[in-house]
Design a protein around this motif. Structure first.
Motif, PDB file in Angstrom:
ATOM      1  N   GLU A  20       0.831  -1.211   0.000  1.00 43.36           N
ATOM      2  CA  GLU A  20       0.000   0.000   0.000  1.00 43.36           C
ATOM      3  C   GLU A  20       0.864   1.259   0.000  1.00 43.36           C
ATOM      4  O   GLU A  20       0.611   2.204  -0.762  1.00 43.36           O
ATOM      5  N   LEU A  21       1.907   1.280   0.831  1.00 46.93           N
ATOM      6  CA  LEU A  21       2.760   2.463   0.917  1.00 46.93           C
ATOM      7  C   LEU A  21       3.580   2.665  -0.357  1.00 46.93           C
ATOM      8  O   LEU A  21       3.801   3.802  -0.777  1.00 46.93           O
ATOM      9  N   ALA A  22       4.034   1.577  -0.953  1.00 49.89           N
ATOM     10  CA  ALA A  22       4.902   1.684  -2.120  1.00 49.89           C
ATOM     11  C   ALA A  22       4.133   1.984  -3.399  1.00 49.89           C
ATOM     12  O   ALA A  22       4.616   2.736  -4.251  1.00 49.89           O
ATOM     13  N   VAL A  23       2.939   1.417  -3.532  1.00 46.43           N
ATOM     14  CA  VAL A  23       2.204   1.501  -4.790  1.00 46.43           C
ATOM     15  C   VAL A  23       1.138   2.587  -4.766  1.00 46.43           C
ATOM     16  O   VAL A  23       0.858   3.222  -5.779  1.00 46.43           O
ATOM     17  N   ARG A  24       0.522   2.837  -3.602  1.00 41.14           N
ATOM     18  CA  ARG A  24      -0.601   3.774  -3.509  1.00 41.14           C
ATOM     19  C   ARG A  24      -1.646   3.440  -4.578  1.00 41.14           C
ATOM     20  O   ARG A  24      -2.000   4.266  -5.410  1.00 41.14           O
ATOM     21  N   PRO A  25      -2.168   2.204  -4.572  1.00 45.40           N
ATOM     22  CA  PRO A  25      -3.018   1.773  -5.688  1.00 45.40           C
ATOM     23  C   PRO A  25      -4.359   2.493  -5.738  1.00 45.40           C
ATOM     24  O   PRO A  25      -5.030   2.651  -4.729  1.00 45.40           O
ATOM     25  N   LYS A  26      -4.684   2.944  -6.919  1.00 45.08           N
ATOM     26  CA  LYS A  26      -6.029   3.450  -7.209  1.00 45.08           C
ATOM     27  C   LYS A  26      -6.879   2.323  -7.773  1.00 45.08           C
ATOM     28  O   LYS A  26      -8.077   2.218  -7.482  1.00 45.08           O
ATOM     29  N   ALA A  27      -6.274   1.497  -8.612  1.00 43.59           N
ATOM     30  CA  ALA A  27      -6.949   0.336  -9.192  1.00 43.59           C
ATOM     31  C   ALA A  27      -5.898  -0.716  -9.490  1.00 43.59           C
ATOM     32  O   ALA A  27      -4.773  -0.392  -9.870  1.00 43.59           O
ATOM     33  N   VAL A  28      -6.265  -1.973  -9.305  1.00 43.51           N
ATOM     34  CA  VAL A  28      -5.391  -3.097  -9.634  1.00 43.51           C
ATOM     35  C   VAL A  28      -6.059  -3.900 -10.733  1.00 43.51           C
ATOM     36  O   VAL A  28      -7.231  -4.246 -10.639  1.00 43.51           O
ATOM     37  N   ARG A  29      -5.301  -4.159 -11.792  1.00 42.40           N
ATOM     38  CA  ARG A  29      -5.829  -4.900 -12.923  1.00 42.40           C
ATOM     39  C   ARG A  29      -6.119  -6.346 -12.528  1.00 42.40           C
ATOM     40  O   ARG A  29      -5.537  -6.866 -11.566  1.00 42.40           O
ATOM     41  N   PRO A  30      -7.010  -7.019 -13.259  1.00 45.73           N
ATOM     42  CA  PRO A  30      -7.183  -8.460 -13.019  1.00 45.73           C
ATOM     43  C   PRO A  30      -5.847  -9.181 -13.075  1.00 45.73           C
ATOM     44  O   PRO A  30      -5.025  -8.921 -13.961  1.00 45.73           O
ATOM     45  N   ILE A  31      -5.615 -10.072 -12.139  1.00 42.13           N
ATOM     46  CA  ILE A  31      -4.318 -10.709 -11.958  1.00 42.13           C
ATOM     47  C   ILE A  31      -4.231 -11.952 -12.847  1.00 42.13           C
ATOM     48  O   ILE A  31      -5.183 -12.725 -12.950  1.00 42.13           O
ATOM     49  N   LEU A  32      -3.076 -12.124 -13.499  1.00 44.05           N
ATOM     50  CA  LEU A  32      -2.840 -13.262 -14.372  1.00 44.05           C
ATOM     51  C   LEU A  32      -1.935 -14.273 -13.685  1.00 44.05           C
ATOM     52  O   LEU A  32      -1.000 -13.907 -12.959  1.00 44.05           O
ATOM     53  N   PHE A  33      -2.196 -15.544 -13.938  1.00 41.15           N
ATOM     54  CA  PHE A  33      -1.354 -16.618 -13.426  1.00 41.15           C
ATOM     55  C   PHE A  33      -0.620 -17.242 -14.604  1.00 41.15           C
ATOM     56  O   PHE A  33      -1.247 -17.732 -15.552  1.00 41.15           O
ATOM     57  N   ALA A  34       0.719 -17.199 -14.560  1.00 39.44           N
ATOM     58  CA  ALA A  34       1.539 -17.643 -15.685  1.00 39.44           C
ATOM     59  C   ALA A  34       2.399 -18.830 -15.277  1.00 39.44           C
ATOM     60  O   ALA A  34       2.873 -18.926 -14.141  1.00 39.44           O
ATOM     61  N   ARG A  35       2.615 -19.696 -16.249  1.00 41.53           N
ATOM     62  CA  ARG A  35       3.396 -20.922 -16.045  1.00 41.53           C
ATOM     63  C   ARG A  35       4.466 -21.004 -17.131  1.00 41.53           C
ATOM     64  O   ARG A  35       4.185 -20.819 -18.311  1.00 41.53           O
ATOM     65  N   LEU A  51       7.474   9.680  -1.381  1.00 45.77           N
ATOM     66  CA  LEU A  51       6.387   9.509  -0.412  1.00 45.77           C
ATOM     67  C   LEU A  51       6.568   8.229   0.395  1.00 45.77           C
ATOM     68  O   LEU A  51       6.285   8.206   1.604  1.00 45.77           O
ATOM     69  N   PHE A  52       7.045   7.168  -0.253  1.00 50.39           N
ATOM     70  CA  PHE A  52       7.287   5.912   0.457  1.00 50.39           C
ATOM     71  C   PHE A  52       8.339   6.100   1.543  1.00 50.39           C
ATOM     72  O   PHE A  52       8.158   5.671   2.697  1.00 50.39           O
ATOM     73  N   ASP A  53       9.440   6.748   1.197  1.00 54.70           N
ATOM     74  CA  ASP A  53      10.504   6.978   2.175  1.00 54.70           C
ATOM     75  C   ASP A  53      10.016   7.863   3.317  1.00 54.70           C
ATOM     76  O   ASP A  53      10.287   7.593   4.499  1.00 54.70           O
ATOM     77  N   LEU A  54       9.302   8.926   2.982  1.00 51.99           N
ATOM     78  CA  LEU A  54       8.836   9.861   3.997  1.00 51.99           C
ATOM     79  C   LEU A  54       7.817   9.208   4.919  1.00 51.99           C
ATOM     80  O   LEU A  54       7.865   9.376   6.153  1.00 51.99           O
ATOM     81  N   ASP A  55       6.888   8.439   4.339  1.00 50.70           N
ATOM     82  CA  ASP A  55       5.866   7.780   5.144  1.00 50.70           C
ATOM     83  C   ASP A  55       6.494   6.707   6.033  1.00 50.70           C
ATOM     84  O   ASP A  55       6.116   6.544   7.203  1.00 50.70           O
ATOM     85  N   THR A  56       7.462   5.976   5.495  1.00 48.83           N
ATOM     86  CA  THR A  56       8.150   4.963   6.305  1.00 48.83           C
ATOM     87  C   THR A  56       8.879   5.609   7.476  1.00 48.83           C
ATOM     88  O   THR A  56       8.846   5.106   8.613  1.00 48.83           O
ATOM     89  N   ALA A  57       9.530   6.744   7.231  1.00 49.93           N
ATOM     90  CA  ALA A  57      10.263   7.433   8.296  1.00 49.93           C
ATOM     91  C   ALA A  57       9.328   7.935   9.392  1.00 49.93           C
ATOM     92  O   ALA A  57       9.621   7.785  10.583  1.00 49.93           O
ATOM     93  N   ARG A  58       8.209   8.518   9.005  1.00 46.66           N
ATOM     94  CA  ARG A  58       7.312   9.062  10.038  1.00 46.66           C
ATOM     95  C   ARG A  58       6.651   7.941  10.838  1.00 46.66           C
ATOM     96  O   ARG A  58       6.434   8.080  12.050  1.00 46.66           O
ATOM     97  N   ARG A  59       6.349   6.818  10.193  1.00 54.71           N
ATOM     98  CA  ARG A  59       5.769   5.696  10.924  1.00 54.71           C
ATOM     99  C   ARG A  59       6.775   5.078  11.894  1.00 54.71           C
ATOM    100  O   ARG A  59       6.423   4.693  13.009  1.00 54.71           O
ATOM    101  N   THR A  60       8.047   4.994  11.461  1.00 52.49           N
ATOM    102  CA  THR A  60       9.085   4.480  12.342  1.00 52.49           C
ATOM    103  C   THR A  60       9.285   5.407  13.542  1.00 52.49           C
ATOM    104  O   THR A  60       9.434   4.951  14.692  1.00 52.49           O
ATOM    105  N   LEU A  61       9.262   6.705  13.288  1.00 50.63           N
ATOM    106  CA  LEU A  61       9.392   7.680  14.370  1.00 50.63           C
ATOM    107  C   LEU A  61       8.247   7.543  15.364  1.00 50.63           C
ATOM    108  O   LEU A  61       8.460   7.601  16.591  1.00 50.63           O
ATOM    109  N   PHE A  62       7.038   7.340  14.859  1.00 47.70           N
ATOM    110  CA  PHE A  62       5.883   7.206  15.752  1.00 47.70           C
ATOM    111  C   PHE A  62       5.992   5.943  16.605  1.00 47.70           C
ATOM    112  O   PHE A  62       5.664   5.955  17.809  1.00 47.70           O
ATOM    113  N   GLU A  63       6.456   4.824  15.992  1.00 45.48           N
ATOM    114  CA  GLU A  63       6.598   3.579  16.738  1.00 45.48           C
ATOM    115  C   GLU A  63       7.616   3.711  17.868  1.00 45.48           C
ATOM    116  O   GLU A  63       7.461   3.109  18.940  1.00 45.48           O
ATOM    117  N   ARG A  64       8.654   4.516  17.646  1.00 46.23           N
ATOM    118  CA  ARG A  64       9.715   4.636  18.642  1.00 46.23           C
ATOM    119  C   ARG A  64       9.405   5.664  19.726  1.00 46.23           C
ATOM    120  O   ARG A  64       9.745   5.475  20.893  1.00 46.23           O
TER     121      ARG A  64
END
Length: 225
Positions: free
Chosen positions: A71-86, A188-201
């Motif tokens: 969620e933090l890395a992708v910030r998805p608005k929509a995810v396409r139907p998922i394909l299974f490949a072999r 945004l990923f780096d910034l959000d990760t940093a603020r969440r880590t700061l809050f946990e500590r």
């Protein structure tokens, strides 16, 4: 940003998915490839519109929704139907770039910002089959444990190396992000990760509030709901 995320699926989920995939028929993977990718795509896939594919895709989609790193890395608005490949011995997917806009009869057209590959087979059970990302800085190869996922910008050139032994089994998909630009998503990923880590500590501090203000206002500036 290229990011590996471990344990997106649990061991039990991987075992269930792979067992169910062994009991369903696969078709030529070129059926969903773009006009130029058909020349280099050589694999098989579960027909994406089949009831089996939709049921299995729901399992993967639910796992993505509950994974905070995705969620933090992708910030998805929509995810396409998922394909299974072999991929069986002799199969590969040559160098290509994913389509910018993707359509299907079951969903609206979406822009592909982030691609992802979710590995389902034990890497020791097959040889070859590495996902290789190409860039001016060099190449990076990925062959992850079952249940682990790698995300990468859909704009990047990539390929799947030939499989020489065993079976490579993966789920692949694409997301339209709320933040189109990959450099901004990484910031945004780096910034959000940093603020969440700061809050946990340290809990809610003045520094956390300032980081939250900056993150929120950047997201407000760049998001495309």
């Amino acid at each position: 940003m290229i990011l590996c995320i471990a344990n997106v699926l649990s061991r039990d989920e991987v075992a269930d998915l792979t067992a169910r995939l062994e009991r369903v028929p696969f078709e030529d993977g070129r059926a969903t490839a773009g006009w130029n990718a058909r020349q280099v795509k050589h694999n098989t896939q579960l027909p994406p519109g089949s009831p089996q594919a939709r049921a299995l895709a729901r399992v993967v989609a639910a796992a993505l929704r509950r994974n905070p790193v995705f969620e933090l890395a992708v910030r998805p608005k929509a995810v396409r139907p998922i394909l299974f490949a072999r991929y069986e011995p002799g199969m590969q997917y040559g160098t290509h770039v994913d389509d910018a806009v993707m359509r299907s009869s079951a969903s609206r057209a979406t822009r592909s910002d982030v691609s992802f590959t979710l590995f389902l087979a034990d890497p020791a059970s097959y040889d070859g089959g590495e996902l290789v990302m190409e860039s001016p800085q060099g190449e990076q190869a990925f062959k992850l444990d079952p249940g682990s996922l790698v995300t990468y910008p859909s704009s990047s050139l990539h390929r799947v190396e030939p499989v020489t032994r065993g079976v490579r089994l993966v789920a692949v998909g694409w997301a339209q992000s709320l933040v189109r630009d990959p450099a901004r998503r990484e910031l945004l990923f780096d910034l959000d990760t940093a603020r969440r880590t700061l809050f946990e500590r340290h809990g809610k501090t003045r520094e956390f509030d300032l980081l939250s203000k900056t993150f929120t206002n950047l997201l407000r500036m760049w998001a495309e709901p």
